[in-house]
Design an enzyme around this catalytic site. Sequence first.
Site, PDB file in Angstrom:
ATOM      1  CG  ASN A  92       1.245  -3.028  46.626  1.00  0.00           C
ATOM      2  OD1 ASN A  92       0.261  -3.763  46.491  1.00  0.00           O
ATOM      3  ND2 ASN A  92       1.318  -1.816  46.075  1.00  0.00           N
ATOM      4  CE  LYS A 110       2.780  -2.365  42.747  1.00  0.00           C
ATOM      5  NZ  LYS A 110       3.550  -1.531  41.842  1.00  0.00           N
ATOM      6  CG  HIS A 129       0.401   2.342  45.056  1.00  0.00           C
ATOM      7  ND1 HIS A 129       0.590   2.429  43.699  1.00  0.00           N
ATOM      8  CD2 HIS A 129       1.448   1.642  45.540  1.00  0.00           C
ATOM      9  CE1 HIS A 129       1.721   1.800  43.387  1.00  0.00           C
ATOM     10  NE2 HIS A 129       2.258   1.313  44.491  1.00  0.00           N
ATOM     11  CD  GLU A 137       5.663   2.614  46.627  1.00  0.00           C
ATOM     12  OE1 GLU A 137       6.185   1.534  46.874  1.00  0.00           O
ATOM     13  OE2 GLU A 137       4.625   2.722  45.951  1.00  0.00           O
ATOM     14  N   GLY A 143       8.423  -0.243  39.373  1.00  0.00           N
ATOM     15  CA  GLY A 143       8.382  -1.234  38.301  1.00  0.00           C
ATOM     16  C   GLY A 143       9.288  -0.918  37.121  1.00  0.00           C
ATOM     17  CB  SER A 163      13.119  -0.570  41.025  1.00  0.00           C
ATOM     18  OG  SER A 163      12.220  -0.369  39.946  1.00  0.00           O
ATOM     19  N   GLY A 207       7.237  -4.163  45.653  1.00  0.00           N
ATOM     20  CA  GLY A 207       6.212  -4.585  44.703  1.00  0.00           C
ATOM     21  C   GLY A 207       6.639  -5.882  44.023  1.00  0.00           C
ATOM     22  N   GLY A 208       7.123  -5.767  42.785  1.00  0.00           N
ATOM     23  CA  GLY A 208       7.458  -6.930  41.959  1.00  0.00           C
ATOM     24  C   GLY A 208       8.283  -8.000  42.655  1.00  0.00           C
TER      25      GLY A 208
HETATM   26  P1  13P Z   1       8.145  -2.284  42.458  1.00  0.00           P
HETATM   27  O1  13P Z   1       8.882  -2.829  43.656  1.00  0.00           O
HETATM   28  O2  13P Z   1       7.659  -3.341  41.518  1.00  0.00           O
HETATM   29  O3  13P Z   1       8.909  -1.201  41.787  1.00  0.00           O
HETATM   30  O4  13P Z   1       6.796  -1.619  43.029  1.00  0.00           O
HETATM   31  C1  13P Z   1       6.853  -0.751  44.094  1.00  0.00           C
HETATM   32  C2  13P Z   1       5.479  -0.467  44.539  1.00  0.00           C
HETATM   33  O5  13P Z   1       4.686   0.109  43.816  1.00  0.00           O
HETATM   34  C3  13P Z   1       5.093  -0.926  45.875  1.00  0.00           C
HETATM   35  O6  13P Z   1       3.924  -0.325  46.312  1.00  0.00           O
END
Ligand code: 13P
Length: 247
Positions: A7, A9, A92, A164, A170, A210, A231-232
């Site tokens: 993702n 974002k 989300h 999640e 994050g 994370s 995500g990140g």
């Molecule tokens: P992180 O991996 O940055 O924690 O984000 C997870 C997320 O929100 C994926 O949709």
Amino acid sequence: MKQIIANFKMNGTVEDTKEYMIEFLSKVDQNKAEITLCLPYTSLAVGRYFLSDSNIKLGAQNLSDEEEGKFTGEINGKMLVSAGVQSVIVGHSERRTKFKENSKIINKKIKIALKNRLNVILCVGESLTEKNTLKTLETIKNQLEEALKGLYENELERVTIAYEPIWAIGSGKSATIKEIEYAVKAIRKVLSDDFSPKAGKETQVLYGGSITNKNVQNIMRAKEINGILVGGACLDAGGFASLINLS
Ligand code: 13P
């Protein structure tokens, strides 16, 4: 094969995505997992171009809860399909909290996505307060039941559930294997009770929050999970390729 979904974002211009694709495709082992990249709308065309010869799927991060018409700025399911999108994230926590998307909207979006033959990645998960007041299971159950209301069992084959926990997103603090397994088991029980034991067993359930190169191997081996939502850690092409290659 397990799933790894990214993702992005609100990150990356068209030029950034082009550079990303060149590096990522040169480094990733595409046979390691079923990979989906959920790009920003503006990067879908460049994503489609680069991914057309690969096993990697193109995903989006949102769609409108309306089908067509006077909805300035919105993108509907049909538009996503025509842009080459195969999967879309719905529910989300960032959209639930920052864009006030309630369960009715989420349910509508899922139905529209399925009607357009898109695969759905439905996110569920509790806040820190809900975790601390032992409301994790209740929250997950409510989110699932409201989001999946009115769906036929065969439609679940195109729905992937991503657990999640909001406090893990994050934050650099992923859920423990025990916490993941506890939530995933609860998700499967809701699906089994509300749809069928087969749905409980066979629906794809992922974990997100994370995930890094350090914890990916452990998390991928948690019981009853079918993969991860990142995500990140997907934002650096080389880093994400090595995360997948390590998984
Ligand atoms: P992180 O991996 O940055 O924690 O984000 C997870 C997320 O929100 C994926 O949709």
